[in-house]
Design a protein around this motif. Structure first.
Motif, PDB file in Angstrom:
ATOM      1  N   LEU A   7       0.846  -1.208   0.000  1.00 41.77           N
ATOM      2  CA  LEU A   7       0.000   0.000   0.000  1.00 41.77           C
ATOM      3  C   LEU A   7       0.875   1.249   0.000  1.00 41.77           C
ATOM      4  N   LYS A   8       1.966   1.205   0.781  1.00 45.32           N
ATOM      5  CA  LYS A   8       2.894   2.355   0.812  1.00 45.32           C
ATOM      6  C   LYS A   8       3.522   2.564  -0.566  1.00 45.32           C
ATOM      7  N   ARG A   9       3.878   1.456  -1.207  1.00 42.02           N
ATOM      8  CA  ARG A   9       4.519   1.551  -2.531  1.00 42.02           C
ATOM      9  C   ARG A   9       3.540   2.165  -3.546  1.00 42.02           C
ATOM     10  N   GLY A  28      10.340  13.994   2.536  1.00 45.07           N
ATOM     11  CA  GLY A  28      10.211  13.621   3.942  1.00 45.07           C
ATOM     12  C   GLY A  28      11.134  12.486   4.352  1.00 45.07           C
ATOM     13  N   THR A  29      10.744  11.853   5.456  1.00 43.50           N
ATOM     14  CA  THR A  29      11.588  10.835   6.082  1.00 43.50           C
ATOM     15  C   THR A  29      10.726   9.644   6.503  1.00 43.50           C
ATOM     16  N   GLY A  30      11.308   8.450   6.438  1.00 40.74           N
ATOM     17  CA  GLY A  30      10.584   7.255   6.892  1.00 40.74           C
ATOM     18  C   GLY A  30      10.476   6.237   5.780  1.00 40.74           C
ATOM     19  N   SER A  31       9.799   5.123   6.077  1.00 43.83           N
ATOM     20  CA  SER A  31       9.749   4.032   5.104  1.00 43.83           C
ATOM     21  C   SER A  31       8.914   4.419   3.870  1.00 43.83           C
ATOM     22  N   THR A  32       7.839   5.196   4.057  1.00 44.99           N
ATOM     23  CA  THR A  32       7.025   5.601   2.903  1.00 44.99           C
ATOM     24  C   THR A  32       7.782   6.634   2.072  1.00 44.99           C
ATOM     25  N   ALA A  33       8.420   7.578   2.761  1.00 42.26           N
ATOM     26  CA  ALA A  33       9.231   8.575   2.046  1.00 42.26           C
ATOM     27  C   ALA A  33      10.360   7.880   1.276  1.00 42.26           C
ATOM     28  N   VAL A  81       6.660  16.058  -0.034  1.00 44.19           N
ATOM     29  CA  VAL A  81       6.024  14.738  -0.008  1.00 44.19           C
ATOM     30  C   VAL A  81       6.566  13.952   1.185  1.00 44.19           C
ATOM     31  N   ASP A  82       5.651  13.462   2.030  1.00 41.79           N
ATOM     32  CA  ASP A  82       6.093  12.779   3.252  1.00 41.79           C
ATOM     33  C   ASP A  82       4.988  11.848   3.750  1.00 41.79           C
ATOM     34  N   GLY A  83       5.349  10.949   4.633  1.00 48.03           N
ATOM     35  CA  GLY A  83       4.381  10.078   5.297  1.00 48.03           C
ATOM     36  C   GLY A  83       3.890  10.728   6.583  1.00 48.03           C
ATOM     37  N   ALA A  84       3.155   9.960   7.385  1.00 47.23           N
ATOM     38  CA  ALA A  84       2.696  10.434   8.697  1.00 47.23           C
ATOM     39  C   ALA A  84       2.444   9.214   9.572  1.00 47.23           C
ATOM     40  N   ASP A  85       2.372   9.445  10.871  1.00 45.94           N
ATOM     41  CA  ASP A  85       2.076   8.344  11.794  1.00 45.94           C
ATOM     42  C   ASP A  85       0.569   8.196  12.006  1.00 45.94           C
ATOM     43  N   GLU A  86      -0.137   9.324  11.975  1.00 43.95           N
ATOM     44  CA  GLU A  86      -1.605   9.333  12.029  1.00 43.95           C
ATOM     45  C   GLU A  86      -2.079  10.528  11.221  1.00 43.95           C
ATOM     46  N   VAL A  94      -0.150  13.546  13.018  1.00 44.04           N
ATOM     47  CA  VAL A  94       0.940  13.329  13.984  1.00 44.04           C
ATOM     48  C   VAL A  94       2.097  12.784  13.178  1.00 44.04           C
ATOM     49  N   LYS A  95       3.276  13.418  13.354  1.00 46.28           N
ATOM     50  CA  LYS A  95       4.478  12.965  12.660  1.00 46.28           C
ATOM     51  C   LYS A  95       5.643  12.916  13.655  1.00 46.28           C
ATOM     52  N   GLY A  96       6.730  12.308  13.217  1.00 44.54           N
ATOM     53  CA  GLY A  96       7.919  12.277  14.070  1.00 44.54           C
ATOM     54  C   GLY A  96       8.265  10.901  14.599  1.00 44.54           C
ATOM     55  N   GLY A  97       7.536   9.882  14.120  1.00 45.91           N
ATOM     56  CA  GLY A  97       7.880   8.517  14.515  1.00 45.91           C
ATOM     57  C   GLY A  97       9.327   8.193  14.192  1.00 45.91           C
ATOM     58  N   GLY A  98       9.834   8.796  13.123  1.00 48.42           N
ATOM     59  CA  GLY A  98      11.238   8.591  12.741  1.00 48.42           C
ATOM     60  C   GLY A  98      12.165   9.644  13.343  1.00 48.42           C
ATOM     61  N   GLY A  99      11.577  10.567  14.107  1.00 48.85           N
ATOM     62  CA  GLY A  99      12.397  11.547  14.822  1.00 48.85           C
ATOM     63  C   GLY A  99      12.843  12.743  13.996  1.00 48.85           C
ATOM     64  N   ALA A 100      12.293  12.885  12.781  1.00 50.22           N
ATOM     65  CA  ALA A 100      12.758  13.966  11.890  1.00 50.22           C
ATOM     66  C   ALA A 100      11.783  15.144  11.861  1.00 50.22           C
ATOM     67  N   LEU A 101      10.915  15.225  12.888  1.00 55.88           N
ATOM     68  CA  LEU A 101       9.800  16.178  12.830  1.00 55.88           C
ATOM     69  C   LEU A 101      10.205  17.635  12.623  1.00 55.88           C
ATOM     70  N   ARG A 103      12.900  19.088  11.076  1.00 58.60           N
ATOM     71  CA  ARG A 103      13.259  19.430   9.690  1.00 58.60           C
ATOM     72  C   ARG A 103      12.077  19.203   8.754  1.00 58.60           C
ATOM     73  N   GLU A 104      11.246  18.206   9.083  1.00 56.85           N
ATOM     74  CA  GLU A 104      10.047  17.980   8.254  1.00 56.85           C
ATOM     75  C   GLU A 104       9.139  19.206   8.301  1.00 56.85           C
ATOM     76  N   LYS A 105       8.939  19.746   9.523  1.00 59.38           N
ATOM     77  CA  LYS A 105       8.038  20.902   9.638  1.00 59.38           C
ATOM     78  C   LYS A 105       8.629  22.109   8.921  1.00 59.38           C
ATOM     79  N   SER A 121      -4.105   2.152   7.488  1.00 59.61           N
ATOM     80  CA  SER A 121      -4.072   2.014   8.948  1.00 59.61           C
ATOM     81  C   SER A 121      -3.802   3.344   9.657  1.00 59.61           C
ATOM     82  N   LYS A 122      -3.323   4.348   8.907  1.00 58.06           N
ATOM     83  CA  LYS A 122      -2.932   5.614   9.557  1.00 58.06           C
ATOM     84  C   LYS A 122      -4.102   6.606   9.682  1.00 58.06           C
ATOM     85  N   LEU A 123      -5.209   6.318   8.975  1.00 60.36           N
ATOM     86  CA  LEU A 123      -6.342   7.257   9.002  1.00 60.36           C
ATOM     87  C   LEU A 123      -7.160   7.034  10.281  1.00 60.36           C
TER      88      LEU A 123
HETATM   89  C1  5RP Z   1       9.373  10.624  10.419  1.00 59.07           C
HETATM   90  C2  5RP Z   1       7.932  10.728  10.126  1.00 59.07           C
HETATM   91  C3  5RP Z   1       7.337   9.694   9.222  1.00 59.07           C
HETATM   92  O1  5RP Z   1       6.687  10.341   8.186  1.00 59.07           O
HETATM   93  C4  5RP Z   1       6.360   8.852   9.987  1.00 59.07           C
HETATM   94  O2  5RP Z   1       7.015   8.320  11.115  1.00 59.07           O
HETATM   95  C5  5RP Z   1       5.806   7.726   9.112  1.00 59.07           C
HETATM   96  O3  5RP Z   1       6.810   6.799   8.855  1.00 59.07           O
HETATM   97  P1  5RP Z   1       6.606   5.545   7.909  1.00 59.07           P
HETATM   98  O4  5RP Z   1       6.454   6.059   6.527  1.00 59.07           O
HETATM   99  O5  5RP Z   1       7.870   4.742   8.100  1.00 59.07           O
HETATM  100  O6  5RP Z   1       5.385   4.797   8.377  1.00 59.07           O
HETATM  101  O7  5RP Z   1       7.225  11.586  10.593  1.00 59.07           O
HETATM  102  O8  5RP Z   1       9.794  11.574  11.362  1.00 59.07           O
END
Ligand code: 5RP
Length: 220
Positions: A7-9, A28-33, A81-86, A94-101, A103-105, A121-123
């Motif tokens: 789904l991410k791909r 952005g940052t993370g597995s989706t990014a 372009v970036d992902g999100a946690d919720e 809500v972002k920052g699961g990867g700790g890059a919040l 610079r992302e902001k 699952s994030k919605l």
């Molecule tokens: C990193 C983030 C990511 O966008 C967020 O954690 C989602 O990550 P993933 O794409 O791996 O599910 O905010 O700081």
């Protein structure tokens, strides 16, 4: 059956349609990014380059031969372009699961359009089940934690983690975030908080949601 990665791909590939020719893209940052970066590599001859929201994303972009610009050199960008946690249907995140919040902001704030990429699952209806990441100056850890408790949260230090900016992360559990715009501002006023993981004042402009039925597009 499609996996979460499938789904991410799918959303990463769909995001390419939002990248104008000859532009510098905010990434952005993370597995989706990361999947988006891999898609971007396929059209790298059509873009000038990218601004990265983390050292990790910068490395991945460069490994693909995509030029990485500093934000100060890039100026305003058409898309981030970036992902999100919720994310909610109002496109508050809500972002920052990867700790890059942080610079992302910053990179998002310098972009005309924020394209958010999520699997289904994030919605959520209400933000807060995913612990809210807060980047904090190390000397302010205890003081900030006490104020977060006063706001009804349970902060936990992200052990062994230092941000790209040399700071710590407190992950705040137990919040039911009914008013994300207000809470984002309140958290920003705590001395020692660098950035909080609520992206509500500047919400996403487009959500590409990966579902088993295909990629769905949401706007506000
Ligand atoms: C990193 C983030 C990511 O966008 C967020 O954690 C989602 O990550 P993933 O794409 O791996 O599910 O905010 O700081």
């Amino acid at each position: 059956m499609l996996s979460q990665d499938d789904l991410k791909r799918a959303v990463a590939a769909a995001a390419i349609a939002y990248v104008p020719a000859d532009c510098i893209v905010g990434v952005g940052t993370g597995s989706t990014a990361n999947m988006f970066i891999d898609e971007l590599a396929k059209i790298k001859h059509k873009i000038r380059g990218a601004v990265a929201s983390s050292e990790a994303s910068a490395k991945r972009l460069q490994a693909h031969g995509i030029e990485v610009f500093s934000l100060n050199d890039a100026g305003e960008m058409p898309v981030y372009v970036d992902g999100a946690d919720e994310i909610t249907r109002h496109l508050h995140m809500v972002k920052g699961g990867g700790g890059a919040l942080t610079r992302e902001k910053i990179v998002a704030s310098c972009s005309q359009k924020f394209i958010c990429l999520c699997d289904a699952s994030k919605l959520v209806d209400v933000l807060g089940k995913f612990p809210l990441p807060i980047e904090v100056i190390p000397m302010a850890r205890s003081g900030v934690a006490r104020q977060l408790i006063a706001l009804g949260g349970q902060p936990k230090l992200r052990e062994g983690f230092t941000t790209d900016n040399g700071n710590i992360i407190l992950d705040v559990h137990g919040l039911q975030i009914m008013n994300p715009v207000e809470l984002e501002s309140a958290l920003d006023h705590i001395a020692g908080v660098v950035t909080n993981g609520l992206f509500a004042r500047r919400a996403a402009d487009v959500l590409l949601l990966g579902t088993p039925e295909g990629v769905k597009t949401y706007t506000v």
